[in-house]
Design a protein around this motif. Structure first.
Motif, mmCIF file in Angstrom:
data_model
loop_
_atom_site.group_PDB
_atom_site.id
_atom_site.type_symbol
_atom_site.label_atom_id
_atom_site.label_comp_id
_atom_site.label_asym_id
_atom_site.label_seq_id
_atom_site.Cartn_x
_atom_site.Cartn_y
_atom_site.Cartn_z
ATOM 1 N N THR A 440 0.843 -1.209 0.000
ATOM 2 C CA THR A 440 0.000 0.000 0.000
ATOM 3 C C THR A 440 0.870 1.247 0.000
ATOM 4 N N ASP A 441 1.921 1.251 0.817
ATOM 5 C CA ASP A 441 2.854 2.390 0.819
ATOM 6 C C ASP A 441 3.487 2.588 -0.557
ATOM 7 N N LEU A 442 3.842 1.492 -1.212
ATOM 8 C CA LEU A 442 4.462 1.576 -2.529
ATOM 9 C C LEU A 442 3.477 2.096 -3.576
ATOM 10 N N ILE A 443 2.195 1.758 -3.419
ATOM 11 C CA ILE A 443 1.176 2.295 -4.324
ATOM 12 C C ILE A 443 1.154 3.814 -4.235
ATOM 13 N N TYR A 444 1.127 4.331 -3.013
ATOM 14 C CA TYR A 444 1.106 5.790 -2.844
ATOM 15 C C TYR A 444 2.418 6.426 -3.292
ATOM 16 N N LEU A 445 3.495 5.648 -3.306
ATOM 17 C CA LEU A 445 4.796 6.190 -3.702
ATOM 18 C C LEU A 445 4.965 6.262 -5.222
ATOM 19 N N TYR A 446 4.437 5.259 -5.963
ATOM 20 C CA TYR A 446 4.727 5.195 -7.395
ATOM 21 C C TYR A 446 3.499 5.150 -8.311
ATOM 22 N N ASN A 447 2.379 4.659 -7.852
ATOM 23 C CA ASN A 447 1.241 4.361 -8.725
ATOM 24 C C ASN A 447 0.597 5.607 -9.325
ATOM 25 N N THR A 448 0.002 5.440 -10.525
ATOM 26 C CA THR A 448 -0.722 6.530 -11.172
ATOM 27 C C THR A 448 -2.169 6.156 -11.504
ATOM 28 N N ASP A 449 -2.571 4.911 -11.239
ATOM 29 C CA ASP A 449 -3.950 4.474 -11.507
ATOM 30 C C ASP A 449 -4.858 4.960 -10.386
ATOM 31 N N PRO A 450 -5.831 5.846 -10.664
ATOM 32 C CA PRO A 450 -6.699 6.377 -9.604
ATOM 33 C C PRO A 450 -7.447 5.296 -8.834
ATOM 34 N N GLY A 451 -7.816 4.200 -9.507
ATOM 35 C CA GLY A 451 -8.588 3.155 -8.851
ATOM 36 C C GLY A 451 -7.800 2.313 -7.875
ATOM 37 N N ALA A 452 -6.476 2.421 -7.909
ATOM 38 C CA ALA A 452 -5.648 1.605 -7.020
ATOM 39 C C ALA A 452 -5.433 2.257 -5.658
ATOM 40 N N PHE A 453 -5.657 3.566 -5.573
ATOM 41 C CA PHE A 453 -5.496 4.253 -4.294
ATOM 42 C C PHE A 453 -6.700 3.972 -3.391
ATOM 43 N N ASP A 454 -6.464 3.937 -2.108
ATOM 44 C CA ASP A 454 -7.543 3.762 -1.135
ATOM 45 C C ASP A 454 -8.436 2.572 -1.507
ATOM 46 N N ASN A 455 -7.785 1.498 -1.949
ATOM 47 C CA ASN A 455 -8.501 0.287 -2.362
ATOM 48 C C ASN A 455 -7.940 -0.870 -1.546
ATOM 49 N N ASP A 456 -8.551 -1.135 -0.397
ATOM 50 C CA ASP A 456 -7.993 -2.110 0.534
ATOM 51 C C ASP A 456 -7.933 -3.520 -0.040
ATOM 52 N N THR A 457 -8.933 -3.908 -0.811
ATOM 53 C CA THR A 457 -8.967 -5.272 -1.325
ATOM 54 C C THR A 457 -8.172 -5.430 -2.609
ATOM 55 N N GLY A 458 -8.210 -4.433 -3.489
ATOM 56 C CA GLY A 458 -7.615 -4.550 -4.804
ATOM 57 C C GLY A 458 -8.688 -4.875 -5.832
#
Length: 578
Positions: A440-458
């Motif tokens: 989750t930390d890595l998502i906030y660090l590198y990700n650009t897909d809006p749907g992947a943020f704040d998405n606990d399950t995936g």
């Protein structure tokens, strides 16, 4: 849409001075229980409120887009609805004022700070408009945004929410200081000479606009508002003196003192901006406070949620075992709280998207449309496209995110990002909780897909599909996801980046659905705190809250509307008849 705020919408015609409704003065009684359970009655007397035609027209102008979409072609319905809303605002505000008077609703510096922030937001938007007007007059390119308070500015990417502890909660409960905008947002004090000059001119016009707005407002000439006009005139004189002695740059921070009277009985300042926009903002906030007050006492018992759980679980077990397509629909739809899993054919994947640039996407589209590519056999065409995308990956520019923005000082390649992800995740193999937190930390660090943020399950993926079954995601993403499900343990990252038309996906196996029932107190995701109890409690509580507000509206509000308000339709029917 209850309240709009604008410095520009007004009409000086005499017709606008007609009274279109009145809310008469009346008493509101509230009983407050002391520690011994004894009741003390508080009596609050409301003030008479007159609604003018100008108020009605301003309300309609300030909420034009919403009203027009709801009442397209029905001008009479639009104005009558707006009239009801203006009366509603006054009646609800009266109720909240009475609750504040007996301390049943909190109202202090925190609430006043919220109003002051919003006043400054309206001021900033108006200043932006004025600056663009000036630039347009000069034939220069207009600006799209102006520096604002960093606490309210949006960011390109979401920032991971802070987890507060009890100590933080205690700090928040203390009385805050009076809010003021950051000095960096003051117009006319920073930037090059052209920027400062533009901002000073916009502020000069803003002050002229305020004076004009007050001067043209007949409502301030009514006997009941003489005291307010005297206060506002005193503030205008103070602004003129400030400009003469310290310059136009000193006005912006000073206007904050005029946005809310901290103590209406003794305050020397706090009226001009409050009258122009703060009062409407205050009413809007009080309407929210009323809704909160009516719903705060709503509770849901454990056995009620347990009953809902058992009923839903039994219904789903019968339904899904009899018809597997119903289970598939519930899993793929995303709107059903699934308590019973008919099989273990679903799993969840999280990912980090490192995107192709717009130029790279355009190049990929152009390559696909080349005749020599389109005319190839499907398998050979696919191979050529995959090779071309792999070449594009080499030039993808990646940046870590700092406070929701790309850190342009730290350019990275896809390989470097992947290496960092592996270095973080590999030592956590076998510890699903820590692995989920880390990814989750890595998502906030590198990700650009809006749907992947704040998405606990995936993202949910079906493992085994029929040959002709439609795909939910891009082919490469789904194929890699199913390979992960087959070869990896939950909490592990896929060995290689996955390339689609969107860019590169770094994929992570978040969880695998187990056949059977979930527990009422089970968490809904590996690293989340939300339980199925929470999910089932929410609609029960929401329905009960709605009923609480409806009961109040049907009883107290409806009675006051009929008893204490009067509408003069003849005075505004020309708004839809002309």
């Amino acid at each position: 849409m209850l309240l709009g705020c604008s410095f520009f919408s007004h009409d000086d015609e005499r017709d606008m001075q007609q009274e279109v409704a009145v809310v008469n003065s009346y008493n509101i009684s509230n009983v407050v229980l002391n520690e011994d359970g004894e009741g003390k009655e508080y009596e609050y007397k409301t003030q008479k409120k007159i609604i003018y035609k100008r108020d009605l027209l301003e309300y309609v102008q300030n909420n034009a887009s919403t009203l027009s979409s709801s009442y397209a072609g029905d001008a009479e319905g639009l104005y009558k609805y707006a009239m009801r809303m203006l009366i509603t605002i006054e009646l609800v505000t009266n109720e909240v004022d009475a609750l504040i008077d007996c301390n049943k609703v909190e109202w202090g510096v925190k609430q006043q700070n919220d109003i002051r922030r919003n006043v400054y937001s309206i001021m900033d938007n108006t200043l932006r408009t004025l600056q663009n007007n000036i630039l347009s007059e000069r034939g220069q390119e207009q600006i799209t945004e102006i520096g604002s308070d960093s606490s309210t500015a949006s960011t390109t990417y979401p920032v991971k929410p802070d987890v507060t502890d009890d100590a933080d909660d205690e700090i928040e409960e203390t009385e805050p200081e009076v809010w003021a905008p950051d000095k960096v947002s003051y117009p006319g004090v920073s930037g090059d000479s052209d920027k400062r000059s533009l901002e000073r001119e916009a502020m000069t016009r803003f002050i002229a606009l305020i004076k004009s707005r007050v001067k043209d407002d007949f409502r301030l000439d009514k006997p009941a508002r003489k005291w307010l006009k005297d206060k506002i005139n005193a503030e205008i004189k103070a602004i003129d003196k400030l400009i003469d002695t310290q310059g136009i740059e000193a006005v912006y921070p000073k206007l904050g003192e005029y946005s809310y009277p901290m103590n209406e009985s003794t305050s020397e300042f706090g009226y001009i901006m409050y009258y122009l926009s703060g009062e409407n903002l205050e009413r809007s906030q009080k309407i929210t406070a009323m809704q909160t007050y009516l719903t705060d006492s709503v509770t849901v018992q454990y056995d009620e949620v347990e009953k809902s759980y058992n009923t839903t679980l039994n219904d789903q077990r019968s339904k899904y075992e009899a018809d597997i397509s119903a289970y598939d629909s519930a899993m793929s739809g995303g709107n059903t709280t699934v308590l019973y899993h008919a099989n273990n054919n679903y799993f969840y994947v999280k990912h980090i998207l490192l995107p192709f640039s717009d130029d790279q996407k355009a190049a990929l589209t152009e390559f696909k449309n080349r005749p020599e590519i389109k005319n190839l056999h499907e398998d050979e065409q696919k191979e050529k496209i995959e090779l071309f995308r792999e070449q594009l990956v080499e030039s993808i520019k990646c940046y870590p995110h700092v406070d929701g923005e790309d850190d342009l000082n730290h350019l990275m390649t896809v390989d470097e990002v992947m290496a960092h992800v592996r270095s973080v995740m590999t030592p956590l193999a076998g510890n699903v909780q820590r692995a989920n937190d880390a990814f989750t930390d890595l998502i906030y660090l590198y990700n650009t897909d809006p749907g992947a943020f704040d998405n606990d399950t995936g993202y949910v993926v079906k493992y085994q599909v029929e040959e002709d079954e439609a795909r939910t995601y891009m082919e490469e993403f789904e194929d890699a996801a199913r390979e992960m499900r087959k070869t990896l343990e939950v909490g592990q990252v896929y060995a290689k980046p996955v390339i689609t038309d969107y860019g590169v996906h770094i994929m992570y196996l978040s969880s695998v659905v187990q056949k059977g029932a979930v527990g009422l107190n089970d968490v809904t995701s590996p690293n989340g705190s939300q339980t199925y109890y929470d999910l089932l409690e929410a609609p029960i509580k929401s329905d009960r809250e709605n009923k609480s507000y409806t009961n109040w509206s049907n009883n107290v509000f409806t009675y006051n509307y009929k008893k204490h308000s009067k509408t003069y339709t003849d005075n505004f029917k020309n708004l839809w008849e002309d």
